[in-house]
Scaffold this motif. Structure first.
Motif, PDB file in Angstrom:
ATOM      1  N   GLY A   5       1.153   3.780   2.045  1.00 52.85           N
ATOM      2  CA  GLY A   5       1.817   4.052   3.320  1.00 52.85           C
ATOM      3  C   GLY A   5       2.931   3.061   3.602  1.00 52.85           C
ATOM      4  O   GLY A   5       3.972   3.415   4.179  1.00 52.85           O
TER       5      GLY A   5
ATOM      6  N   LYS B  76      -7.834   0.266   2.759  1.00 53.64           N
ATOM      7  CA  LYS B  76      -8.685   1.384   2.359  1.00 53.64           C
ATOM      8  C   LYS B  76      -8.659   1.583   0.846  1.00 53.64           C
ATOM      9  O   LYS B  76      -9.710   1.693   0.195  1.00 53.64           O
ATOM     10  N   SER B  77      -7.464   1.626   0.307  1.00 53.78           N
ATOM     11  CA  SER B  77      -7.355   1.820  -1.151  1.00 53.78           C
ATOM     12  C   SER B  77      -8.002   0.653  -1.883  1.00 53.78           C
ATOM     13  O   SER B  77      -8.688   0.846  -2.898  1.00 53.78           O
ATOM     14  N   THR B  78      -7.795  -0.533  -1.377  1.00 55.36           N
ATOM     15  CA  THR B  78      -8.381  -1.711  -2.010  1.00 55.36           C
ATOM     16  C   THR B  78      -9.904  -1.628  -2.023  1.00 55.36           C
ATOM     17  O   THR B  78     -10.553  -1.971  -3.018  1.00 55.36           O
TER      18      THR B  78
ATOM     19  N   SER C 176       0.856  -1.193   0.000  1.00 54.08           N
ATOM     20  CA  SER C 176       0.000   0.000   0.000  1.00 54.08           C
ATOM     21  C   SER C 176       0.888   1.238   0.000  1.00 54.08           C
ATOM     22  O   SER C 176       2.095   1.158   0.227  1.00 54.08           O
TER      23      SER C 176
ATOM     24  N   GLY D  75      -2.164   0.242   5.308  1.00 57.48           N
ATOM     25  CA  GLY D  75      -2.148  -1.143   4.848  1.00 57.48           C
ATOM     26  C   GLY D  75      -3.376  -1.937   5.244  1.00 57.48           C
ATOM     27  O   GLY D  75      -3.414  -3.149   5.063  1.00 57.48           O
TER      28      GLY D  75
HETATM   29  N1  LIG Z   1      -1.429  -5.416  -6.156  1.00 57.16           N
HETATM   30  C1  LIG Z   1      -1.270  -5.966  -4.934  1.00 57.16           C
HETATM   31  N2  LIG Z   1      -0.631  -7.148  -4.845  1.00 57.16           N
HETATM   32  C2  LIG Z   1      -0.461  -7.730  -3.645  1.00 57.16           C
HETATM   33  N3  LIG Z   1      -0.855  -7.199  -2.485  1.00 57.16           N
HETATM   34  C3  LIG Z   1      -1.496  -6.012  -2.492  1.00 57.16           C
HETATM   35  C4  LIG Z   1      -1.738  -5.333  -3.719  1.00 57.16           C
HETATM   36  N4  LIG Z   1      -2.371  -4.181  -3.447  1.00 57.16           N
HETATM   37  C5  LIG Z   1      -2.513  -4.146  -2.106  1.00 57.16           C
HETATM   38  N5  LIG Z   1      -2.005  -5.238  -1.514  1.00 57.16           N
HETATM   39  C6  LIG Z   1      -1.993  -5.558  -0.077  1.00 57.16           C
HETATM   40  O1  LIG Z   1      -3.264  -5.329   0.424  1.00 57.16           O
HETATM   41  C7  LIG Z   1      -3.209  -4.713   1.677  1.00 57.16           C
HETATM   42  C8  LIG Z   1      -4.086  -3.478   1.675  1.00 57.16           C
HETATM   43  O2  LIG Z   1      -3.533  -2.525   0.798  1.00 57.16           O
HETATM   44  P1  LIG Z   1      -4.200  -1.099   0.576  1.00 57.16           P
HETATM   45  O3  LIG Z   1      -3.410  -0.403  -0.463  1.00 57.16           O
HETATM   46  O4  LIG Z   1      -5.632  -1.278   0.369  1.00 57.16           O
HETATM   47  O5  LIG Z   1      -3.957  -0.420   1.981  1.00 57.16           O
HETATM   48  P2  LIG Z   1      -4.365   1.035   2.451  1.00 57.16           P
HETATM   49  O6  LIG Z   1      -5.309   0.881   3.541  1.00 57.16           O
HETATM   50  O7  LIG Z   1      -4.743   1.871   1.314  1.00 57.16           O
HETATM   51  O8  LIG Z   1      -2.974   1.526   3.053  1.00 57.16           O
HETATM   52  P3  LIG Z   1      -2.291   2.981   3.025  1.00 57.16           P
HETATM   53  O9  LIG Z   1      -2.944   3.789   4.049  1.00 57.16           O
HETATM   54  O10 LIG Z   1      -0.885   2.661   3.397  1.00 57.16           O
HETATM   55  O11 LIG Z   1      -2.434   3.480   1.654  1.00 57.16           O
HETATM   56  C9  LIG Z   1      -1.762  -4.455   1.973  1.00 57.16           C
HETATM   57  O12 LIG Z   1      -1.299  -5.404   2.886  1.00 57.16           O
HETATM   58  C10 LIG Z   1      -1.051  -4.648   0.663  1.00 57.16           C
HETATM   59  O13 LIG Z   1       0.198  -5.248   0.873  1.00 57.16           O
END
Ligand SMILES: Nc1ncnc2c1ncn2[C@@H]1O[C@H](COP(=O)(O)OP(=O)(O)OP(=O)(O)O)[C@@H](O)[C@H]1O
Ligand SMILES: Nc1ncnc2c1ncn2[C@@H]1O[C@H](COP(=O)(O)OP(=O)(O)OP(=O)(O)O)[C@@H](O)[C@H]1O
Ligand SMILES: Cc1ncc(C[n+]2csc(CCO)c2C)c(N)n1
Ligand SMILES: [Mg+2]
Ligand SMILES: [Mg+2]
Lengths: 256, 269, 316, 269, 256
Positions: free
Chosen positions: A136, E44-46, A134, E41
């Motif tokens: 962060g 949220k983005s997912t 992600s 992580g």
């Molecule tokens: N393309 C991908 N391949 C493998 N794992 C992924 C992928 N995208 C996200 N992840 C995993 O999914 C989890 C959630 O990621 P996400 O980007 O949604 O977090 P986030 O809440 O947006 O974090 P941040 O606040 O750091 O942006 C993380 O553990 C990340 O390692």
């Protein structure tokens, strides 16, 4: 540790000239923690790059540890605003890059890298590639990398911008420990007044276009400090308010 | 009303996908079969005489009739191709490295490289013979001459296109130029270097053949000259077929190496 | 190159053995079979020569490689030799004639309206630009009484010529006489019509054996040994075309023994002449130079072209 | 103690730097002069005979003696080269676009393209002649055959390497495939496409020459065949020299276009 | 407007499986402003990507405006965590990209783009290329781009992370105006509790690995709101404290 005199930085682009920095004078003592605050685009990153020697200044002088800066130095570490991870390297190998380049002891570096990653909440992600993280998490890897080499001077460009408050607090503590234990000099860019006050011995407030130093605010609160707690809550509030005023244009006249 | 797609968003590489592997073999095969079908149809329907374009049956018959001999010639050509290709890499990549670092070198070397590259190699074949004799050397030199340029061009471009972010990162660590190169630029350039290599490998095959056109008594190029001069187009086409197979095989070996070496590359994800 | 054949008999040669690098005229067809025959029958061994045979790629390349020392001997079309040595000063010299009359010819197919040289007027001839056939053509036309300006030349690479003729992209092509079976194989049942230049220009030699000026002056004894063995092979091959074809096929398995034998049979009448096999006549050489004068820009004498003292029967 | 470097951190492109412009002309010139010097030295010192490698004086003399004639031939070759090159772009880029979008197409087409690419073009000369005659067509076809492959390869790689960030951006805007292509992928691929084009342009020149080898009565390839057939190496080398000049000129025209079109590209900043 | 039921997202990588989201149930009303908070992580983005239709979910259902999501929609706009600017386009042309793709009226779009850029403090930078901008400026360009098309649903991933407090406040106001005037539905990721409370009708608190919804906190403070001022300072403090507790692991038991 860092002496900046009459620093000017001008960018010439196809569409005109940008005066990024003008007449910057600043001295940072050894083991001092200075934070830079200012509106977006006011030249904070540019100032850090000038200190690091990555970009030769258009005018003025920069010296680190008494030597004029003519290029990057091994004892200065730079954490960039963007993570700048190597996409082909796993998390741990990204963190170990400085060890390889500076030829540090392999085993020791590895141990330290793993410690740092654990501290940054990335235990278990050592083998992942950057694009599997992600936003962060990428920033935290970049942070770990900049801390690996125990530099004398640490230049950090918004290191916590993509982090939640809790991770931020944990990593702030680590940073304060590093300054205390390893007598590191830190220049730290942030948009958070709280963070600036929490971490800094002095806060440098900049104004934009051309980037100038508006004022330098001393934060004389004893360490260790923690956010929103402790005996000096009033001092913190006073300084925060002052910074708020300095950064806020409607209070323009109140400043100066 | 619901999205129940259970397909994981997984690059097929990661969880070895059987369908994909089967397709990777079946589709090229299908294409080849279609191509041969078209070839057959063209020669049959338009009654193209065999001394212009022989039909596939005839070519494949000829190929099997001369199988042992043609295999020997194929090995000769393959050896020249691979040796020359490796030498071209060994020469080309460091050269590209130097050119990528220095505008002065670029401005001095590119015109010369271009000049060398634009010389029709058949026209200078006798020079190579006089200089290097009738052995394998002039063939390998021909391969190198034909295939080093795409390697240089792609490698220079790859090295130069490294994002300033990453270059600044190594700069901030006071990396020496060689470190900047081995730790960052080279890796960044890898996908583009592989484009250069893929281009080069097909040219390498051609280079070996051109080398064999003049002053050789073995190799597929020799077979082509000989059968061409006697209007034995069936034999010429068998040799051409084998050349195509060499080319395709070498190309896909490169593709495999690339996928192994660069799983992180955007194109391989 | 070629594998070493078992010597026909144990070597009878007493002196010091020498290595010779030989180039064929063009690739490894029947017209060049005699060198393999000589080797197979041990003629080179008899004279103490270890031979390496490389396929050549045409008269001009053969001359260049000999001139530069990359090869020692090779067959060269004499007309090409005259023009090239005259214009470019190549240090090469002829030491024997292989064919007493030129093999160069115009080849066409039945039904294309060409039966005699005269019919060439208004027709197109495909040939490689600058090739011997094209260079000789004006002289041929003059002798045959054709208006050369009415004949148009179409440029085409040598390997494309049979196809160009078979598909009637041109009315005729330049070929050597020995190319007849090749043309027949693509003629789709039509008869091949051959108009040999030798009919009108009987003085033109065909192929000659050449070596460098240097070898000719410093090692005449080697020249004689080599030339003797090679001509022995040549003589044997025109007497035994079939067997020669088989020998060639042994060295080059892709060659068709029958086709090679046919070429040798076609070539046979052109090989012997008035005198000894391989001999050359200074007066005739002068005629050749005169005949080709239109294509010559420099000066050349018969002595520069031919080492008369090294020719067969030159008294040694 | 002080850093007083007043050099602005300005790409030389932006504020036209006189020194750089002068260098861009002087350095290549210097390289050419050195090369000619070496050539001269090599032929003089090693006494290389003129029928193998003629010395530069002789070649340049010959060039000026036959200047008008050679210029005419140069124009012929140049025309074939440029036409074929443009056609190769028109065919290659859309093909690459299709291949980049579809794994299936890739797996079906690449082996065929590779096969076509690995055929020694001289070996299929009779086919071209019989099919297309002696006009300009077979030469242009030869140019296209020689130079479309690097264009396809580079373009596919460029299109595929577009960062997923940018692809997701267009996807989030529900862009149609053609929009994704024209607004994002094509631009991202541009620097790599130019690598393909630079590769292709030198091959295009060779293609025209090979086309002329097969059957032409004009063009520099014709000059080389004809002078080669009479061992007039000085004339052959003048033609080769002109080919080199064509190659260099066309290459630098592409470089200029690239710098104009892609000022944002990392390599041009 | 947005219905999410039992959403699961799993990433399989070379080095193992990551459970990014598990059993997410969430409904967002039309014209609602929902903020997502949670540690770095936590997914949220997912989650935003699943809503946008960019990534098909491993399991569960997502519907927007009643239609099941099977791919991106024209009425949904996504502002990514990274600026994702096209390096070959000037600032203004980057902002105008959606207009070109969605075939909006050219002149109107241009006027709006200029308005947005001025609002974002980028007047005068229209012709610059992205690499000539500071990090925060790039983020603002990306923000302007996402606002150009007046979408029904706006998904924003940490849109203000690289901005100073002042710029943040200005742009927050604009965002609130857009919600009010154009009845846009917004899902907004942030690390700032203050920002979450300031902007949201409801704050969704997520927990990491696997990403689950811990709690949804309603913010029933009347609009327009401004940071650190106004009559409802106590409500704000209460909600902020609650969010702080939820995000803080030592108070683990206090939550749930
Ligand atoms: N393309 C991908 N391949 C493998 N794992 C992924 C992928 N995208 C996200 N992840 C995993 O999914 C989890 C959630 O990621 P996400 O980007 O949604 O977090 P986030 O809440 O947006 O974090 P941040 O606040 O750091 O942006 C993380 O553990 C990340 O390692
Ligand atoms: N490479 C460059 N070329 C041209 N202009 C530049 C370049 N880098 C920075 N600038 C300009 O210099 C000014 C200061 O940029 P800088 O990155 O230092 O700002 P900043 O204070 O770090 O802002 P932010 O908080 O948004 O990161 C900006 O106006 C920017 O447009
Ligand atoms: C395939 C092929 N066959 C023969 C020759 C030799 N050769 C050179 S010119 C010529 C006759 C036409 O002038 C011939 C037969 C060749 N070069 N290529
Ligand atoms: Mg910055
Ligand atoms: Mg995120």
């Amino acid at each position: 540790m860092i002496d900046i005199h009459d620093l000017t930085q001008i960018f010439e682009t196809r569409t005109g000239t940008v005066h990024a920095l003008e007449g910057i004078d600043l001295t940072v003592e050894e083991n001092e923690f200075v934070t830079l605050v200012g509106r977006s685009g006011c030249g904070k990153s540019t100032l850090l790059r000038a200190i690091s020697g990555l970009v030769p200044p258009t005018g003025g002088r920069v010296a680190v540890a008494g030597d004029p800066v003519s290029g990057p130095r091994r004892d200065v570490s730079f954490m960039f605003q963007r993570p700048a991870l190597l996409p082909w390297r796993s998390v741990i190998d990204n963190v170990l890059l400085p060890a390889e380049i500076l030829k540090l002891d392999r085993r020791q570096s590895r141990v330290r890298a793993e410690e740092l990653l654990t501290l940054a909440g990335l235990a278990g992600f050592e083998k992942k590639l950057p694009h599997e993280l992600s936003g962060g998490m990428q920033q935290r890897v970049s942070l770990c990398r900049s801390l690996l080499q125990r530099p004398q001077v640490l230049l950090m460009d918004e290191p916590f911008s993509a982090l939640d408050a809790l991770t931020r607090a944990e990593l702030s503590n680590e940073l304060q420990r590093i300054v205390a234990d390893e007598s590191t000099t830190i220049v730290f860019v942030t948009h958070s007044i709280d963070e600036a006050v929490l971490l800094a011995d002095r806060v440098v407030v900049m104004t934009p276009r051309p980037g100038r130093i508006r004022e330098i605010v001393k934060v004389d609160i004893p360490r260790p400090r923690t956010l929103g707690q402790g005996a000096h809550i009033e001092d913190v509030a006073r300084i925060s308010a002052r910074l708020h005023d300095l950064l806020h244009p409607t209070n323009e006249t109140a400043a100066a | 009303m619901t999205v129940t797609a259970r397909t994981p968003v997984v690059p097929s590489r990661v969880v070895p996908n059987r369908g994909a592997a089967v397709r990777a073999v079946l589709l090229p095969l299908a294409a080849v079969v279609i191509a041969i079908g078209l070839w057959w149809a063209a020669t049959e329907i338009f009654a193209v005489p065999a001394f212009i374009v022989p039909g596939p049956q005839l070519v494949i018959e000829t190929l099997f009739e001369n199988f042992a001999f043609l295999m020997q010639q194929t090995l000769v050509t393959l050896l020249e191709t691979v040796l020359g290709f490796l030498i071209a890499i060994v020469i080309g990549v460091p050269l590209a490295m130097a050119i990528a670092r220095s505008k002065v070198l670029e401005q001095m070397l590119y015109p010369l490289l271009l000049a060398v590259n634009s010389v029709p190699k058949v026209a200078i074949a006798p020079i190579l013979l006089v200089w290097m004799g009738f052995g394998i050397t002039p063939k390998i030199v021909m391969v190198v001459l034909l295939c080093f340029f795409p390697i240089v061009l792609s490698t220079v471009s790859g090295l130069r296109s490294t994002p300033s972010d990453l270059v600044e990162l190594t700069a901030s660590l006071s990396a020496r130029p060689i470190q900047e190169f081995t730790k960052v630029r080279l890796w960044w350039a890898m996908p583009q270097i592989f484009v250069g290599l893929k281009n080069a490998i097909t040219l390498a095959v051609i280079g070996a053949v051109i080398g064999e056109f003049v002053g050789a008594s073995s190799g597929l190029g020799f077979v082509i000259v000989q059968s061409g001069a006697s209007a034995n187009m069936a034999l010429a086409f068998s040799a051409i077929l084998l050349l195509a197979i060499i080319s395709i095989a070498l190309f896909y070996i490169l593709v495999l190496i690339e996928k192994r070496l660069l799983p992180w590359a955007e194109e391989n994800r | 190159s070629s594998e070493a054949p078992a010597p026909a008999e144990s070597s009878s040669f007493e002196g010091e053995r020498e290595s010779v690098r030989y180039l064929t005229g063009f690739n490894t067809f029947g017209r060049d079979a005699y060198v393999y025959v000589a080797e197979e029958l041990g003629y080179f061994d008899e004279v103490g020569i270890d031979i390496t045979i490389e396929p050549g790629s045409g008269s001009v390349d053969v001359m260049k490689l000999i001139a530069s020392g990359s090869a020692d001997f090779g067959p060269v079309d004499f007309s090409a030799a005259v023009v090239t040595v005259a214009n470019e000063d190549l240090p090469v010299t002829a030491v024997a004639a292989i064919q007493q009359r030129t093999l160069a010819a115009i080849v066409t197919l039945e039904g294309y309206g060409i039966e005699s040289p005269k019919d060439l007027e208004g027709k197109t001839i495909a040939d490689q630009p600058g090739s011997t056939n094209e260079v000789i053509f004006p002289a041929y036309a003059e002798k045959a009484g054709i208006d050369a300006s009415t004949v148009s030349h179409v440029p085409a690479a040598p390997p494309t010529l049979p196809q160009v003729l078979a598909t009637h992209q041109a009315d005729a092509i330049g070929q050597f006489v020995v190319g007849e079976p090749l043309i027949a194989s693509v003629a789709q049942g039509r008869d091949v019509v051959v108009l040999p230049y030798g009919d009108e220009l009987p003085d033109l030699y065909g192929t000659v054996l050449m070596t460098s000026d240097e070898i000719a002056t410093t090692n005449p004894e080697l020249v004689e040994r080599f030339r003797t063995a090679l001509l022995k092979g040549l003589e044997y091959s025109i007497e035994h075309p079939e067997e020669s074809g088989e020998i060639l096929k042994k060295y080059h398995p892709t060659q068709d023994a029958k086709a090679a034998a046919a070429e040798i049979e076609l070539m046979a009448p052109f090989v012997p002449g008035e005198g000894e096999l391989g001999s050359m006549d200074p007066a005739r050489v002068d005629v050749v130079i005169e005949t080709l004068s239109a294509a010559i820009t420099g000066d050349v004498t018969a002595e520069e072209l031919v080492s008369f003292d090294l020719l067969p029967g030159a008294g040694s």
